[in-house]
Design a protein around this motif. Structure first.
Motif, mmCIF file in Angstrom:
data_model
loop_
_atom_site.group_PDB
_atom_site.id
_atom_site.type_symbol
_atom_site.label_atom_id
_atom_site.label_comp_id
_atom_site.label_asym_id
_atom_site.label_seq_id
_atom_site.Cartn_x
_atom_site.Cartn_y
_atom_site.Cartn_z
ATOM 1 N N TRP B 84 -3.917 32.435 -4.351
ATOM 2 C CA TRP B 84 -3.132 33.447 -5.070
ATOM 3 C C TRP B 84 -1.725 32.932 -5.355
ATOM 4 O O TRP B 84 -1.206 33.090 -6.458
ATOM 5 C CB TRP B 84 -3.104 34.761 -4.283
ATOM 6 C CG TRP B 84 -2.141 34.781 -3.132
ATOM 7 C CD1 TRP B 84 -2.366 34.352 -1.878
ATOM 8 C CD2 TRP B 84 -0.788 35.252 -3.170
ATOM 9 N NE1 TRP B 84 -1.250 34.511 -1.103
ATOM 10 C CE2 TRP B 84 -0.267 35.069 -1.865
ATOM 11 C CE3 TRP B 84 0.026 35.809 -4.151
ATOM 12 C CZ2 TRP B 84 1.050 35.421 -1.536
ATOM 13 C CZ3 TRP B 84 1.333 36.159 -3.821
ATOM 14 C CH2 TRP B 84 1.838 35.961 -2.526
ATOM 15 N N VAL B 88 -0.199 32.387 -9.080
ATOM 16 C CA VAL B 88 1.007 33.081 -9.556
ATOM 17 C C VAL B 88 2.057 32.057 -10.001
ATOM 18 O O VAL B 88 2.690 32.198 -11.058
ATOM 19 C CB VAL B 88 1.557 34.009 -8.449
ATOM 20 C CG1 VAL B 88 2.924 34.571 -8.841
ATOM 21 C CG2 VAL B 88 0.566 35.141 -8.172
ATOM 22 N N LYS B 108 -5.814 42.456 -2.691
ATOM 23 C CA LYS B 108 -4.400 42.534 -3.057
ATOM 24 C C LYS B 108 -3.955 41.223 -3.713
ATOM 25 O O LYS B 108 -3.254 41.220 -4.730
ATOM 26 C CB LYS B 108 -3.583 42.808 -1.788
ATOM 27 C CG LYS B 108 -2.183 43.318 -2.040
ATOM 28 C CD LYS B 108 -1.489 43.595 -0.703
ATOM 29 C CE LYS B 108 0.022 43.531 -0.878
ATOM 30 N NZ LYS B 108 0.719 43.477 0.412
ATOM 31 N N GLU B 111 -5.440 41.023 -7.194
ATOM 32 C CA GLU B 111 -4.704 41.855 -8.154
ATOM 33 C C GLU B 111 -3.405 41.181 -8.592
ATOM 34 O O GLU B 111 -3.038 41.216 -9.774
ATOM 35 C CB GLU B 111 -4.407 43.228 -7.529
ATOM 36 C CG GLU B 111 -5.616 44.150 -7.551
ATOM 37 C CD GLU B 111 -5.461 45.376 -6.656
ATOM 38 O OE1 GLU B 111 -4.464 45.464 -5.909
ATOM 39 O OE2 GLU B 111 -6.365 46.233 -6.704
ATOM 40 N N ALA B 112 -2.717 40.556 -7.641
ATOM 41 C CA ALA B 112 -1.464 39.863 -7.980
ATOM 42 C C ALA B 112 -1.726 38.731 -8.968
ATOM 43 O O ALA B 112 -0.926 38.483 -9.883
ATOM 44 C CB ALA B 112 -0.812 39.324 -6.700
ATOM 45 N N ILE B 114 -4.215 38.536 -11.184
ATOM 46 C CA ILE B 114 -4.549 39.104 -12.492
ATOM 47 C C ILE B 114 -3.274 39.591 -13.191
ATOM 48 O O ILE B 114 -3.063 39.351 -14.387
ATOM 49 C CB ILE B 114 -5.565 40.254 -12.319
ATOM 50 C CG1 ILE B 114 -6.907 39.684 -11.828
ATOM 51 C CG2 ILE B 114 -5.745 41.035 -13.614
ATOM 52 C CD1 ILE B 114 -7.889 40.732 -11.343
ATOM 53 N N GLU B 115 -2.418 40.249 -12.422
ATOM 54 C CA GLU B 115 -1.161 40.745 -12.987
ATOM 55 C C GLU B 115 -0.286 39.606 -13.499
ATOM 56 O O GLU B 115 0.301 39.695 -14.581
ATOM 57 C CB GLU B 115 -0.388 41.541 -11.923
ATOM 58 C CG GLU B 115 -0.934 42.948 -11.695
ATOM 59 C CD GLU B 115 -0.320 43.605 -10.457
ATOM 60 O OE1 GLU B 115 -0.936 44.563 -9.965
ATOM 61 O OE2 GLU B 115 0.749 43.138 -10.001
ATOM 62 N N ALA B 116 -0.207 38.533 -12.720
ATOM 63 C CA ALA B 116 0.645 37.410 -13.120
ATOM 64 C C ALA B 116 0.128 36.768 -14.405
ATOM 65 O O ALA B 116 0.903 36.437 -15.310
ATOM 66 C CB ALA B 116 0.711 36.377 -11.992
ATOM 67 N N ALA B 118 -1.596 38.163 -16.730
ATOM 68 C CA ALA B 118 -1.333 39.079 -17.847
ATOM 69 C C ALA B 118 0.143 39.042 -18.228
ATOM 70 O O ALA B 118 0.499 38.961 -19.407
ATOM 71 C CB ALA B 118 -1.766 40.498 -17.459
ATOM 72 N N LYS B 119 0.999 39.072 -17.216
ATOM 73 C CA LYS B 119 2.442 39.127 -17.460
ATOM 74 C C LYS B 119 2.933 37.895 -18.218
ATOM 75 O O LYS B 119 3.759 38.001 -19.128
ATOM 76 C CB LYS B 119 3.168 39.246 -16.119
ATOM 77 C CG LYS B 119 4.687 39.314 -16.221
ATOM 78 C CD LYS B 119 5.305 39.569 -14.851
ATOM 79 C CE LYS B 119 6.826 39.526 -14.925
ATOM 80 N NZ LYS B 119 7.420 39.671 -13.576
ATOM 81 N N GLU B 373 -10.762 39.861 -13.451
ATOM 82 C CA GLU B 373 -11.420 41.070 -12.937
ATOM 83 C C GLU B 373 -12.846 40.763 -12.479
ATOM 84 O O GLU B 373 -13.329 41.323 -11.491
ATOM 85 C CB GLU B 373 -11.440 42.166 -14.012
ATOM 86 C CG GLU B 373 -10.086 42.798 -14.296
ATOM 87 C CD GLU B 373 -9.216 41.966 -15.236
ATOM 88 O OE1 GLU B 373 -9.655 40.871 -15.669
ATOM 89 O OE2 GLU B 373 -8.087 42.406 -15.534
#
Lengths: 420, 420
Positions: B84, B88, B108, B111-112, B114-116, B118-119, B373
């Motif tokens: 992870w 990131v 958790k 999710e971090a 996937i968020e990174a 996307a961001k 996902e």
């Protein structure tokens, strides 16, 4: 029997001389411990063939057979929904009882059978399951001997052509105990319970039915967990495409039926032209394909996966599985083959140990290892599997009993394991 | 790539050149779609061997590699607990990402990641799982083609010697993602999800650990049920006694290690004399047994069960399983072999489809089929298996996603299935 004195033969009758039941007849006829004196079946063709072959009395009903004072014990292989009724009937007439799997099709029936046997003082053995057999007993023996450390996991997998064999109408009725979960489930469950010690904590699984024209389930897969944490994976797919026989290096994609026979059965089941009853009558006693009645049936020089499937038993320091002549035992030094005198799971050329267990219990006062309670616990697992599939959740069990404390002292394995 | 125009090569770096990661290097170096420009590893021996073999930059840390502006994409094969963090980091530096299984060791973390991605607008593909491979994709293709009717059940069984191979200290730490459930679970789970459509409803299973000196689980068995009711049985026993290789007629009781090597490892693990780190360094790049780095490794003329195991896919009118040259497809007419261009599951001699998927997504604007996902849903199943074992109950899932709608249109199977 090591005694040289004349053997006191137990007079036995068979209730329901179907394809499965007739498998027992040559064994009963050949065993010094038994006199096969009577049989009951509703099919005239079968009664005639039975009388001709075994010179024994043939009755049209279970009740007539049970009223015969000569009969001391019965082997009940009638349709599954009659198991409890015929067991209670036999008990009422003072007959000792072996009842084929599934013992019954509800726990209530099972309880009634146990109560009747207790009330009338007769022995009751739910039989016709691999827990009696040398292969499964030897697996248990080795798994508990300490040689490979503690038992850790059980995996039994069967892909068979069971669903394509001829059936009576009632045999294909799930509500009457038809289909793979009721009729094949007890094989794997009983073996897993013998090896795992008996006490299953819960079951999660799925039952499947998908062959057009075959109105009974032909598949299950199940996750069992024993009270002590040991998991067991049990699978049986009876639709006859891939076959577990292929997992042996000398096996091919064929079990009981040829590809051509399977195709014909599937096609005619689908288009409604398959005459199950006629096909069934052909393989019954007196029919022109009555292969089960022949002692030659299943006579193979090497073990092949049967409907029971391939079992892999995992211990801390090794695995155990069936082998051509008995068992492969895997340990730190590689694998060795443990030869078993009777390497095959079941069949006419192998003495059926449930018969010996009944004989020794009745005549010699030895214990019944596979009690009514034991059989009902196996039934509970099968019923829980069905319930788990229907309700899509894990089912906790409440009728489990442990393996008999003297289980490993039964003489069946004495030849292979001197301390057994 | 059917175009004859010069290929626009994507510049890739590898983070963590371990035994598994180094398996990718010959493929990256050979692929026209990629330029292998950099690698990061904490082991000096590995950096030296990497630079010498691939004429690429070697960094001691992931951060240095991520700061290299030449690098456009990264393959992350660092230890599981760093997946992870490195994902990131790479995303923050605008690198596209393939991260090896397990994607992470908690939801958790997933999710971090996937968020990174996307961001920072980068592609993220959790890879190194059989869901990309021709064998699993072809199983899915056939199971959903209608040829054999609807999918009904999945069974994947592996008995390997995985637990006896050399490991770093952190690899044997369950809390850092060590052991069979984290590291092998994603293989079977990902394949089952690809074939079954992705949406697992619940998991019931057991995780086992019993080899003295090996402080991580080496066994699991699991019952999964998909939302649509299809069951999947998944089993992996990595303790190396019975081996799934024996289920192929040309297979023997040997996988990666000989009986003698296994005995030595077990014995020395038990008495504390086994030097895991030293053994691991020998099989790394630059070590004297660096077999993974050789393109000759795993070069076999016939398929053999790998750590992934033997998969049997059941449909209404047939079964599918791996075969010497691709797949056996069982139907009403018997079995046929579906030859696959790349019949093996994974390995250096087979293009790794996750690389092509990343390339086509970045350069050609095609979809990512194995999204973050998707990977997190596979991770959720593995975590649920561990939780189910600890809490002895069925675990319901909540992060499942379906297979990408265009999954079967990926070009990987075009040669075998013209309509793919």
């Amino acid at each position: 029997m090591t005694s040289t004195a004349p053997i006191r033969a137990l007079k036995i009758g068979i209730i329901g001389i179907g394809v499965g039941g007739s498998e027992m007849l040559p064994i009963m006829a050949a065993a010094a411990e038994f006199d096969l004196v009577a049989g009951a079946d509703i099919v005239p063709q079968v009664r005639e063939a039975f009388t001709a072959a075994y010179h024994a009395k043939a009755y049209a009903t279970a009740e007539e057979l049970c009223k015969d004072p000569e009969v001391e014990a019965v082997w009940i292989s009638s349709p599954n929904r009659f198991h409890w009724e015929h067991t209670v009937l036999a008990a009422q007439h003072g007959k000792h009882i072996i009842v084929e799997k599934p013992m019954a099709i509800s726990l209530k029936e099972g309880e009634a059978m146990i109560e009747a046997a207790a009330k009338y003082g007769v022995k009751l053995i739910p039989g016709h399951t691999p827990g009696f057999t040398p292969a499964v007993r030897a697996m248990r023996h080795i798994a508990h001997s300490g040689e490979l450390g503690p038992l850790q996991a059980i995996n039994i997998t069967a892909y068979s052509d069971w669903m394509l064999r001829a059936r009576t109408k009632e045999e294909t009725d799930f509500s009457q105990g038809g289909g793979i979960p009721y009729r094949q489930g007890p094989h794997q469950v009983d073996a897993a319970r013998v090896i795992g010690g008996g006490l299953v904590r819960s079951v999660r699984g799925s039952v499947g039915q998908w062959l057009p024209g075959r109105t009974m389930p032909g598949f299950y897969s199940a996750y069992l967990e024993f009270e002590n944490g040991v998991p067991a994976i049990l699978t049986h797919n009876g639709y006859g495409y891939f076959l577990t026989t292929e997992f042996m290096p000398y096996g091919a994609n064929q079990q009981m039926l040829t590809t051509e026979a399977k195709r014909e059965v599937r096609q005619r089941l689908g288009d409604g032209t398959w005459d199950d009853e006629a096909a069934k009558n052909r393989i019954r006693m007196g029919g022109d394909q009555a292969y089960y009645a022949s002692p030659e049936f299943k006579k193979k020089d090497r073990w092949m996966p049967s409907d029971f499937g391939v079992a892999i038993i995992t211990c801390e320091r090794g695995d155990i599985r069936q082998s051509p002549n008995g068992l492969y035992v895997y340990g730190d030094d590689g694998l060795r083959e443990q030869t078993l005198t009777y390497g095959r799971l079941m069949g006419p050329i192998e003495p059926r140990v449930e018969l010996l267990e009944l004989y020794e219990a009745v005549v010699e006062g030895k214990p019944v290892y596979h009690t009514g309670e034991w059989g009902m616990a196996t039934l509970e697992v099968c019923l829980a599997l069905i319930q788990s599939s229907q309700e899509r959740r894990e089912i906790k069990l409440s009728h489990q009993v442990p393996t008999h404390p003297d289980y490993d002292n039964a003489p069946i394995l004495a030849k292979e394991f001197g301390d057994a």
